[in-house]
Design a protein around this motif. Sequence first.
Motif, PDB file in Angstrom:
ATOM      1  N   GLN A 173      71.502  21.346  65.435  1.00 29.89           N
ATOM      2  CA  GLN A 173      70.765  20.456  66.337  1.00 29.89           C
ATOM      3  C   GLN A 173      69.330  20.348  65.820  1.00 29.89           C
ATOM      4  O   GLN A 173      68.588  21.332  65.804  1.00 29.89           O
ATOM      5  CB  GLN A 173      70.806  20.988  67.769  1.00 29.89           C
ATOM      6  CG  GLN A 173      72.218  20.988  68.335  1.00 29.89           C
ATOM      7  CD  GLN A 173      72.340  21.647  69.696  1.00 29.89           C
ATOM      8  OE1 GLN A 173      71.450  22.380  70.130  1.00 29.89           O
ATOM      9  NE2 GLN A 173      73.451  21.403  70.379  1.00 29.89           N
ATOM     10  N   LYS A 174      68.962  19.143  65.378  1.00 27.05           N
ATOM     11  CA  LYS A 174      67.651  18.910  64.788  1.00 27.05           C
ATOM     12  C   LYS A 174      66.864  17.927  65.646  1.00 27.05           C
ATOM     13  O   LYS A 174      67.444  17.155  66.407  1.00 27.05           O
ATOM     14  CB  LYS A 174      67.788  18.350  63.365  1.00 27.05           C
ATOM     15  CG  LYS A 174      68.729  19.143  62.457  1.00 27.05           C
ATOM     16  CD  LYS A 174      68.234  20.539  62.202  1.00 27.05           C
ATOM     17  CE  LYS A 174      69.167  21.293  61.258  1.00 27.05           C
ATOM     18  NZ  LYS A 174      68.736  22.702  61.080  1.00 27.05           N
ATOM     19  N   PHE A 175      65.555  17.961  65.499  1.00 29.04           N
ATOM     20  CA  PHE A 175      64.737  16.994  66.226  1.00 29.04           C
ATOM     21  C   PHE A 175      63.716  16.354  65.293  1.00 29.04           C
ATOM     22  O   PHE A 175      63.380  16.888  64.235  1.00 29.04           O
ATOM     23  CB  PHE A 175      64.036  17.638  67.426  1.00 29.04           C
ATOM     24  CG  PHE A 175      62.972  18.642  67.060  1.00 29.04           C
ATOM     25  CD1 PHE A 175      61.686  18.234  66.707  1.00 29.04           C
ATOM     26  CD2 PHE A 175      63.240  20.001  67.085  1.00 29.04           C
ATOM     27  CE1 PHE A 175      60.704  19.155  66.370  1.00 29.04           C
ATOM     28  CE2 PHE A 175      62.262  20.936  66.748  1.00 29.04           C
ATOM     29  CZ  PHE A 175      60.997  20.507  66.402  1.00 29.04           C
ATOM     30  N   ILE A 176      63.234  15.173  65.700  1.00 30.18           N
ATOM     31  CA  ILE A 176      62.117  14.504  65.032  1.00 30.18           C
ATOM     32  C   ILE A 176      61.049  14.260  66.086  1.00 30.18           C
ATOM     33  O   ILE A 176      61.325  13.677  67.138  1.00 30.18           O
ATOM     34  CB  ILE A 176      62.534  13.176  64.387  1.00 30.18           C
ATOM     35  CG1 ILE A 176      63.596  13.412  63.313  1.00 30.18           C
ATOM     36  CG2 ILE A 176      61.313  12.475  63.772  1.00 30.18           C
ATOM     37  CD1 ILE A 176      64.139  12.129  62.699  1.00 30.18           C
ATOM     38  N   LYS A 177      59.842  14.701  65.798  1.00 34.22           N
ATOM     39  CA  LYS A 177      58.711  14.541  66.729  1.00 34.22           C
ATOM     40  C   LYS A 177      57.745  13.504  66.173  1.00 34.22           C
ATOM     41  O   LYS A 177      57.364  13.556  65.007  1.00 34.22           O
ATOM     42  CB  LYS A 177      57.979  15.880  66.895  1.00 34.22           C
ATOM     43  CG  LYS A 177      56.650  15.790  67.662  1.00 34.22           C
ATOM     44  CD  LYS A 177      56.895  15.582  69.141  1.00 34.22           C
ATOM     45  CE  LYS A 177      55.604  15.761  69.962  1.00 34.22           C
ATOM     46  NZ  LYS A 177      54.781  14.512  69.987  1.00 34.22           N
ATOM     47  N   SER A 178      57.392  12.547  67.019  1.00 37.35           N
ATOM     48  CA  SER A 178      56.384  11.568  66.630  1.00 37.35           C
ATOM     49  C   SER A 178      55.064  12.269  66.326  1.00 37.35           C
ATOM     50  O   SER A 178      54.667  13.205  67.023  1.00 37.35           O
ATOM     51  CB  SER A 178      56.180  10.571  67.775  1.00 37.35           C
ATOM     52  OG  SER A 178      54.982   9.856  67.614  1.00 37.35           O
ATOM     53  N   LYS A 179      54.388  11.805  65.286  1.00 35.23           N
ATOM     54  CA  LYS A 179      53.123  12.447  64.890  1.00 35.23           C
ATOM     55  C   LYS A 179      51.981  12.115  65.842  1.00 35.23           C
ATOM     56  O   LYS A 179      51.006  12.857  65.938  1.00 35.23           O
ATOM     57  CB  LYS A 179      52.755  12.026  63.462  1.00 35.23           C
ATOM     58  CG  LYS A 179      53.733  12.524  62.398  1.00 35.23           C
ATOM     59  CD  LYS A 179      53.327  12.060  61.014  1.00 35.23           C
ATOM     60  CE  LYS A 179      54.263  12.640  59.943  1.00 35.23           C
ATOM     61  NZ  LYS A 179      55.652  12.153  60.117  1.00 35.23           N
TER      62      LYS A 179
END
Length: 204
Positions: A173-179
Amino acid sequence: WENKHQAIRNLEVVNQIDCELDDEEIKNIGIVINEEDSREANSFIDKHFLDKSKNIVAVQPGAGQVKNIWDVENFFFLLLRLYEKHKNYILITCGPTDKDVVKSLSEKLLKDNIGFVIESLPLKQLCAVLKKTDLYITNDTGTMHIAASSDVKMISLFGPTNPVEWAPNRNHQKFIKSKDGNINSISVEEVFTLAETFLSKNIN
């Protein structure tokens, strides 16, 4: 408690009454999928996704809060790229507040003759079905947490919310966070690249 996952924070409250869990027990906390749930999920998969050699990519394009919604155009272009490469099946999950977003995404897919399935399933059946998909790409919303508790393979997308505290965090389970805190600053390319780490191993 800042930068500590909510699950751990909640368990620390319980620890005050001498109820402690070890790391393995914490990792296994989740929704239990019984045999009936699994049978229903198998029937759903067999009905809608006949070719077992194809990947199934599921998406949750809606969310309870507008600030947590990755734009429909982003989801469309992501699914288009994935479909062009993998010819995968597409499953769109839909909650009571997601109808407008799902309608918009569906119309775009239809114009490009890309097949898909839309379902709003009972909670445990949803978990059982998602567990059989190859990847679930989801906004930061309730469905994300439900799927996470069933050990679903997923990418979660975060705008203003701190993923260190809220993101699903099991091995696949991976995530991408807005900068900058704006979820729409996350590019299609970023999500596509991460999605390929889940799907490329399944290419025939």
